[in-house]
Design a protein around this motif. Sequence first.
Motif, short mmCIF file in Angstrom:
data_model
loop_
_atom_site.label_atom_id
_atom_site.label_comp_id
_atom_site.label_asym_id
_atom_site.label_seq_id
_atom_site.Cartn_x
_atom_site.Cartn_y
_atom_site.Cartn_z
N LEU A 185 45.18 46.18 53.99
CA LEU A 185 43.71 46.26 54.01
C LEU A 185 43.21 45.77 55.36
O LEU A 185 43.68 44.72 55.85
CB LEU A 185 43.10 45.41 52.89
CG LEU A 185 43.49 45.87 51.48
CD1 LEU A 185 44.48 44.90 50.86
CD2 LEU A 185 42.26 46.01 50.59
N ILE A 186 42.27 46.51 55.95
CA ILE A 186 41.79 46.18 57.29
C ILE A 186 40.27 46.08 57.27
O ILE A 186 39.56 47.05 56.94
CB ILE A 186 42.25 47.25 58.30
CG1 ILE A 186 43.78 47.43 58.23
CG2 ILE A 186 41.81 46.88 59.71
CD1 ILE A 186 44.32 48.59 59.04
N GLY A 187 39.76 44.90 57.60
CA GLY A 187 38.30 44.70 57.63
C GLY A 187 37.97 43.23 57.64
O GLY A 187 38.85 42.38 57.78
N GLY A 188 36.69 42.93 57.48
CA GLY A 188 36.25 41.54 57.44
C GLY A 188 36.06 40.97 58.83
O GLY A 188 37.01 40.50 59.46
N ASN A 189 34.83 41.02 59.34
CA ASN A 189 34.54 40.39 60.64
C ASN A 189 34.01 38.97 60.40
O ASN A 189 34.16 38.42 59.31
CB ASN A 189 33.58 41.27 61.46
CG ASN A 189 32.22 41.41 60.80
OD1 ASN A 189 31.91 40.71 59.83
ND2 ASN A 189 31.40 42.30 61.32
N GLU A 190 33.36 38.39 61.41
CA GLU A 190 32.90 36.99 61.27
C GLU A 190 31.85 36.85 60.16
O GLU A 190 31.75 35.81 59.53
CB GLU A 190 32.30 36.47 62.58
CG GLU A 190 33.27 36.30 63.71
CD GLU A 190 33.26 37.49 64.66
OE1 GLU A 190 33.14 38.65 64.19
OE2 GLU A 190 33.36 37.26 65.88
N ALA B 106 33.87 40.67 51.99
CA ALA B 106 34.12 42.06 51.60
C ALA B 106 35.62 42.34 51.53
O ALA B 106 36.12 42.95 50.57
CB ALA B 106 33.45 43.00 52.60
N ILE B 107 36.38 41.88 52.53
CA ILE B 107 37.81 42.19 52.55
C ILE B 107 38.56 41.28 51.56
O ILE B 107 39.58 41.69 50.99
CB ILE B 107 38.39 42.11 53.99
CG1 ILE B 107 39.64 42.99 54.10
CG2 ILE B 107 38.68 40.70 54.44
CD1 ILE B 107 39.40 44.46 54.05
N ILE B 108 38.03 40.09 51.32
CA ILE B 108 38.67 39.21 50.31
C ILE B 108 38.52 39.84 48.93
O ILE B 108 39.47 39.87 48.14
CB ILE B 108 38.08 37.79 50.36
CG1 ILE B 108 38.46 37.11 51.70
CG2 ILE B 108 38.59 36.94 49.19
CD1 ILE B 108 37.85 35.73 51.92
N LEU B 109 37.34 40.38 48.63
CA LEU B 109 37.15 41.04 47.33
C LEU B 109 38.06 42.26 47.22
O LEU B 109 38.71 42.48 46.19
CB LEU B 109 35.69 41.46 47.15
CG LEU B 109 34.71 40.32 46.86
CD1 LEU B 109 33.27 40.80 46.95
CD2 LEU B 109 34.98 39.71 45.48
N THR C 40 42.54 40.88 59.20
CA THR C 40 41.14 40.47 59.26
C THR C 40 40.93 39.50 60.41
O THR C 40 41.89 38.98 61.00
CB THR C 40 40.70 39.86 57.90
OG1 THR C 40 39.28 39.65 57.92
CG2 THR C 40 41.41 38.54 57.60
N HIS C 41 39.66 39.25 60.73
CA HIS C 41 39.32 38.30 61.79
C HIS C 41 39.91 36.93 61.45
O HIS C 41 39.91 36.52 60.28
CB HIS C 41 37.79 38.20 61.92
CG HIS C 41 37.35 37.49 63.15
ND1 HIS C 41 37.35 36.11 63.26
CD2 HIS C 41 36.91 37.96 64.34
CE1 HIS C 41 36.93 35.76 64.46
NE2 HIS C 41 36.66 36.86 65.13
N SER C 42 40.39 36.23 62.48
CA SER C 42 41.10 34.97 62.21
C SER C 42 40.24 33.93 61.49
O SER C 42 40.76 33.07 60.79
CB SER C 42 41.65 34.39 63.52
OG SER C 42 40.62 34.29 64.46
N CYS C 43 38.90 34.05 61.63
CA CYS C 43 38.04 33.07 60.95
C CYS C 43 38.10 33.22 59.42
O CYS C 43 37.66 32.33 58.69
CB CYS C 43 36.59 33.17 61.44
SG CYS C 43 35.76 34.67 60.93
N PRO D 217 35.93 47.73 54.50
CA PRO D 217 35.09 46.69 53.91
C PRO D 217 34.80 45.56 54.90
O PRO D 217 35.73 44.89 55.37
CB PRO D 217 35.90 46.21 52.70
CG PRO D 217 36.73 47.39 52.32
CD PRO D 217 37.09 48.04 53.64
N GLY D 218 33.53 45.39 55.23
CA GLY D 218 33.12 44.32 56.14
C GLY D 218 33.70 44.43 57.53
O GLY D 218 33.76 43.44 58.26
N LEU D 219 34.10 45.63 57.95
CA LEU D 219 34.79 45.80 59.24
C LEU D 219 33.89 45.50 60.44
O LEU D 219 34.32 44.85 61.39
CB LEU D 219 35.31 47.25 59.35
CG LEU D 219 36.04 47.62 60.64
CD1 LEU D 219 37.39 46.91 60.72
CD2 LEU D 219 36.24 49.13 60.73
#
Length: 280
Positions: A30-35, A40-43, A60-63, A100-102
């Motif tokens: 799964l690829i996504g989830g910015n700051e 979104a990517i966790i869900l 996903t973003h390291s944060c 998701p949340g990319l």
Amino acid sequence: MHLLEKKIVQGLLPKRQAYSHKGDYGRVLLIGGNEQMGGAIILAASATVASGAGLVTVATHSCNHAALHARLPEAMVLDIKDQAQLMAALQATDVVVVGPGLGRTGADLLLLSTICSSLTAEQSLIIDGDAITLLAENPLPQSKAFTVYTPHEKEWERLSGLPIDKQTVKNNQASQEQLNSVIVLKKHLTEIYFPQDVWQNQSGTAAMATGGMGDTLAGMLGGFLAQMHNKKSAILAAVFLHSHISDLIAETSYVTLPSEIIKRIPKAMKEFESTLEVVL
Ligand SMILES: NC(=O)C1=CN([C@@H]2O[C@H](COP(=O)(O)OP(=O)(O)OC[C@H]3O[C@@H](n4cnc5c(N)ncnc54)[C@H](OP(=O)(O)O)[C@@H]3O)[C@@H](O)[C@H]2O)[C@@H](O)CC1
Ligand SMILES: Nc1ncnc2c1ncn2[C@@H]1O[C@H](COP(=O)(O)OP(=O)(O)O)[C@@H](O)[C@H]1O
Ligand SMILES: [Mg+2]
């Protein structure tokens, strides 16, 4: 238009073989989830894990890494900016879920371009959320992978050019043919456009109208496609069950939260398993 109802999905999920292991149930990246949109990517990833995918990796973003590890220890995590690790993960996976949340920056577009060009015909690609909007605004050569788009009506307007009031079955079918992909058009009574036919989901209500609900469906689609040989059955079962679980919760709840739906996926799947393979 075929109606996607409980009796259609009954028996679509194959019973697991005793002599099997996680490698038999597919790898999903799964690829996504910015700051701003790690949720979104966790869900999405939580839904993939709950759907029974054998191995799940999240780029996903390291944060978001600490939150993801804490919420979902079943998943592996890599930095979305680490090109080398990402390329290796893209080659090793059966299914990619992107969007998701990319976010919608130039770097996100570049990443999307890498994903689309590196996948093979043996892999599946689910394109959701911001990835749809990016592709609508910056068309790229089609991926060789088996591709499923999961737009809501506005995302579909951006991708197909059809204003929401022109999104008739006939017009949508014409756009689906051009895109040469499966379209899951999300709304009340979600419509699924395959090359051969169109289905209308009969489960789901406005109790689902809350942020993260589509991210959850994208993750379920990834999990179902990773495990099931019949891609059409996998897509229909994921769409129906996502809303069916909400309907069950909505008997006693005003809204149905994505996290609550995710918790109930394994139990709901159990009810729909069969030893006989049903082919639609
Ligand atoms: N927790 C998180 O991290 C979350 C992160 N998220 C991530 O956010 C990213 C952007 O996705 P997005 O869907 O929120 O925004 P966008 O693409 O601008 O579309 C909204 C526009 O479309 C319109 N609209 C018309 N019909 C519609 C319909 N049927 N369903 C929905 N909208 C409809 C709508 O109209 P309005 O509401 O104004 O009436 C509005 O103008 C994406 O990557 C996603 O994964 C979210 O999942 C939330 C939780
Ligand atoms: N009124 C409704 N009736 C049935 N399903 C709904 C309704 N509103 C939203 N949904 C479902 O919720 C999901 C919303 O997807 P999406 O807008 O992509 O959410 P998000 O991006 O916030 O995760 C879709 O599966 C859609 O079918
Ligand atoms: Mg969405």
